[in-house]
Design an enzyme around this catalytic site. Structure first.
Site, short mmCIF file in Angstrom:
data_model
loop_
_atom_site.label_atom_id
_atom_site.label_comp_id
_atom_site.label_asym_id
_atom_site.label_seq_id
_atom_site.Cartn_x
_atom_site.Cartn_y
_atom_site.Cartn_z
N GLY A 18 -1.79 35.64 -21.65
CA GLY A 18 -2.89 34.73 -22.02
C GLY A 18 -3.58 35.18 -23.28
O GLY A 18 -4.80 35.02 -23.43
N GLY A 22 -9.31 33.06 -26.84
CA GLY A 22 -10.36 33.59 -25.98
C GLY A 22 -10.34 35.09 -25.81
O GLY A 22 -10.13 35.86 -26.77
N ILE A 23 -10.56 35.54 -24.57
CA ILE A 23 -10.62 36.97 -24.27
C ILE A 23 -9.32 37.67 -24.62
O ILE A 23 -9.30 38.77 -25.16
CB ILE A 23 -10.96 37.17 -22.78
CG1 ILE A 23 -12.40 36.72 -22.50
CG2 ILE A 23 -10.78 38.63 -22.37
CD1 ILE A 23 -12.75 36.65 -21.03
N ASP A 42 2.25 34.14 -23.57
CA ASP A 42 1.42 32.96 -23.29
C ASP A 42 2.31 31.72 -23.33
O ASP A 42 3.39 31.74 -23.92
CB ASP A 42 0.31 32.85 -24.34
CG ASP A 42 -0.91 32.08 -23.83
OD1 ASP A 42 -0.71 31.07 -23.12
OD2 ASP A 42 -2.04 32.47 -24.16
N ASN A 92 -4.23 39.03 -18.20
CA ASN A 92 -5.39 38.22 -18.56
C ASN A 92 -5.18 36.73 -18.32
O ASN A 92 -6.14 35.98 -18.19
CB ASN A 92 -5.74 38.46 -20.03
CG ASN A 92 -6.77 37.49 -20.54
OD1 ASN A 92 -7.94 37.55 -20.18
ND2 ASN A 92 -6.35 36.56 -21.40
N SER A 157 -14.83 26.08 -8.27
CA SER A 157 -13.87 25.55 -7.30
C SER A 157 -13.42 26.62 -6.31
O SER A 157 -13.41 27.80 -6.61
CB SER A 157 -12.66 24.99 -8.04
OG SER A 157 -11.96 26.04 -8.67
N TYR A 160 -10.36 28.70 -7.59
CA TYR A 160 -10.68 29.74 -8.57
C TYR A 160 -11.36 30.93 -7.89
O TYR A 160 -11.01 32.09 -8.14
CB TYR A 160 -11.57 29.16 -9.66
CG TYR A 160 -11.83 30.13 -10.79
CD1 TYR A 160 -10.84 30.39 -11.74
CD2 TYR A 160 -13.04 30.81 -10.91
CE1 TYR A 160 -11.06 31.29 -12.78
CE2 TYR A 160 -13.27 31.71 -11.94
CZ TYR A 160 -12.27 31.93 -12.87
OH TYR A 160 -12.50 32.83 -13.88
#
Length: 276
Positions: A18, A22-23, A42, A92, A157, A160
């Site tokens: 990932g 982002g992170i 990714d 990640n 949710s 998650y």
């Protein structure tokens, strides 16, 4: 003693799943800045290639759906074939979903995809990283978790929340098994950051009623230090846990949430968000 001017991760090989934005992208950039070579795994090829181009030959993109074992195995094998070893695995990759926040509306299809990416994907990352780290009796495996692995807020949710709780259990079980084999396993749990993924979730769950600026202001207000969290803050936590300075830290969930988990208020009232 390290040579003067030597970077913290000189010669280290890192995989960041990932890592296209982002992170993950921030973490990849920081590892490279500290001397590491990074493989970005990714499904977002365009974003991943762009990050690699920024890193000027010190990173490679590998298209990877972490829920598919052959993909994860392939990334690890490529790193070892090209660089000879793998030192750090940052699991990640993850996903959010806004549909069916009520338990009576949860879609099994959505639930299973969230579990496949967030939990199975992380398990596969640990499995195949450990496979190549064990012979060297050395390595660091990391997970991106969340403050929501410790609490439930109204608008998060069930899928998650369940996946992030499961990740913490996976991290702990891995830490116990692998420590005696020279491999440390830790996690970072952070407050929300309005990355592309979270922005899409925000738009859906609020029906467009909560502007980006309002959400970010509310996150900042809920942090006890009154400061907005950045992707670099989280990346710094990963670098610390992977470093020699953290050599005695194992099975730890490092909270990077500005103290939010101390009080645990709902982040934003989406039905009537504050206006400034």
């Amino acid at each position: 003693m390290a040579c003067s001017g030597m970077k913290r991760f000189e010669g280290k090989v890192v995989i960041v799943t990932g890592g296209s934005n982002g992170i993950g992208a921030a973490t990849a950039r920081k590892f490279v800045a500290e001397g590491a070579y990074v493989y970005i795994a990714d499904i977002d090829e365009e974003g991943g290639v762009k990050v690699c181009q920024e890193l000027d030959g010190n990173a490679s993109f590998v298209k990877c759906d972490v829920a598919i074992e052959t993909h994860v195995k392939g990334v690890v094998d490529r790193a070892v074939e090209e660089k000879g070893h793998l030192d750090i695995m940052v699991n990640n990759a993850g996903m959010l979903h806004a549909h069916g926040n009520s338990i009576t509306e949860v879609s099994v299809e959505t639930w299973e995809r969230v579990m496949a990416v967030n939990v199975t994907g992380a398990m596969l990352g640990m499995k195949h990283a450990a496979r190549v780290m064990i012979p060297r009796n050395s390595g660091s495996i990391l997970f991106t978790c969340s403050v929501l692995g410790l609490m439930k807020t109204e608008n998060a949710s069930h899928g998650y929340i369940a996946s992030k709780n499961a990740l913490l259990g996976l991290m702990k079980s891995g830490a116990v098994e692998l420590a005696k084999l020279g491999i440390r396993v830790n996690a970072v749990s952070c407050l929300g950051i309005l990355t592309k993924m979270l922005q899409e979730w925000l738009d859906e769950v609020s029906n467009g009623m909560c502007p980006k600026e309002v959400f970010e202001d509310e996150l900042q207000r809920n942090a006890t230090n009154g400061r907005k969290l950045t992707v670099d803050d989280v990346a710094n936590a990963f670098l610390f846990l992977a470093s020699d300075e953290a050599s005695y830290i194992n099975g730890h969930n490092l909270m990077v949430d500005g103290g939010y988990s101390v009080h645990g208020r709902d982040m934003v009232n989406f039905k009537d968000p504050p206006r400034h």
